[in-house]
Scaffold this active site. Structure first.
Site, short mmCIF file in Angstrom:
data_model
loop_
_atom_site.label_atom_id
_atom_site.label_comp_id
_atom_site.label_asym_id
_atom_site.label_seq_id
_atom_site.Cartn_x
_atom_site.Cartn_y
_atom_site.Cartn_z
N LYS A 20 0.67 -1.37 -0.39
CA LYS A 20 -0.16 -0.10 -0.04
C LYS A 20 1.54 1.04 0.46
O LYS A 20 1.36 1.46 0.94
CB LYS A 20 -0.43 -0.40 1.68
CG LYS A 20 -1.65 1.12 1.40
CD LYS A 20 -2.87 1.30 2.18
CE LYS A 20 -3.63 1.72 2.18
NZ LYS A 20 -3.73 3.44 1.86
N ASP A 23 -10.94 8.22 -3.67
CA ASP A 23 -9.96 7.63 -3.49
C ASP A 23 -10.66 7.42 -4.81
O ASP A 23 -12.19 7.29 -5.33
CB ASP A 23 -10.55 6.06 -3.04
CG ASP A 23 -9.36 6.31 -1.14
OD1 ASP A 23 -8.10 7.02 -1.19
OD2 ASP A 23 -9.82 6.20 -0.02
N ASP A 65 -15.84 6.52 3.41
CA ASP A 65 -14.77 6.37 2.52
C ASP A 65 -15.00 5.61 1.49
O ASP A 65 -14.63 4.35 0.69
CB ASP A 65 -13.58 5.01 3.50
CG ASP A 65 -11.70 5.52 2.72
OD1 ASP A 65 -11.78 6.09 2.23
OD2 ASP A 65 -11.77 3.76 3.32
N TYR A 114 -9.64 -6.93 3.05
CA TYR A 114 -8.26 -6.21 3.54
C TYR A 114 -7.46 -5.28 4.34
O TYR A 114 -6.14 -5.78 4.54
CB TYR A 114 -7.92 -5.07 1.97
CG TYR A 114 -8.74 -4.00 2.11
CD1 TYR A 114 -7.08 -2.78 1.64
CD2 TYR A 114 -9.96 -3.26 2.40
CE1 TYR A 114 -7.61 -1.26 2.09
CE2 TYR A 114 -10.38 -2.27 2.20
CZ TYR A 114 -8.87 -1.38 2.53
OH TYR A 114 -9.07 0.20 2.19
#
Length: 163
Positions: free
Chosen positions: A16, A57, A89, A126
Site C-alpha cells: 500500500k 479514492d 471512505d 483487506y
C-alpha cells in the site's frame, strides 16, 4: 465529466503506497496484512477532499497495471460506498477516458456482477488482520451519484483552502 487520477498502487500489488502530499514523494505505507491484492489500479482524484479528509479514492479499470505516480485522465462509471474506522471512505470506479477498449463501460451496470463482487470482497476483507482497523461495505451506486460525489469533493477541497 473527466478528471485526473494519480495512481498510488498498481493492480495486483499487496504493497500500500501513498503519495506524501507535502513532499510529493511516494511512501510505502504498509504491506497488506491479508493475502489479498488490489483488484485494479488504485489512487485518488486530484484536487478533491473525501469525507475522510483525504483526496477522493479512485479505482481505475485497466488491462495492464501502471505504476505509482502515473497520472490518468479518467471518467467515473460508478462508486462503491463504504465506511472504515475513520468514517466515510467511498471508492470511485473509473476507466481511462481515452481507451476505446472500455468505451462500452458507461455506468455501474455495465461492469459484470462478478467484477463488482471481486472489488467489493477485496475492500470488505483487506484490513481484516490489522489491529484497530475495520471496514463496512455498503453498496454500489451509478455514474450520476459518483459524479455528484466528485463535485462535492472538489467543493470540500476548495472550501478547505485548496486551489
Amino acid at each position: 465529466m473527466e478528471f485526473d487520477v494519480t495512481i498510488e498502487i498498481p493492480k495486483g500489488s499487496r504493497n500500500k503506497y501513498e503519495v506524501d502530499h507535502e513532499t510529493g514523494r511516494i511512501r510505502l505505507d504498509r504491506r497488506l496484512f491479508t493475502s489479498t491484492a488490489y483488484p485494479t489500479d488504485y489512487g485518488f482524484v486530484e484536487n478533491t477532499l473525501g469525507e475522510d479528509g483525504d483526496p477522493l479514492d479512485a479505482l481505475v479499470i485497466l488491462d495492464e497495471p501502471t505504476f505509482p505516480g502515473c497520472l490518468i485522465r479518467c471518467r467515473a462509471i460508478g462508486m462503491f460506498r463504504m465506511t472504515d474506522e475513520a468514517g466515510g471512505d467511498d471508492k470511485l470506479l473509473c476507466v481511462p477516458s481515452t481507451d476505446p477498449r472500455v468505451e462500452h463501460l458507461r455506468d455501474i451496470h455495465h461492469v459484470s456482477e462478478f467484477d463488482r463482487l471481486e472489488i467489493q470482497h477485496f475492500f470488505e476483507v483487506y484490513k481484516d488482520l490489522e489491529p484497530g482497523k475495520s471496514v463496512e461495505g455498503a453498496d454500489w451506486v451509478g455514474r450520476t451519484e459518483a459524479e455528484a460525489e466528485i463535485e462535492r469533493s472538489y467543493k470540500r477541497f476548495k472550501d478547505q483552502g485548496g486551489h
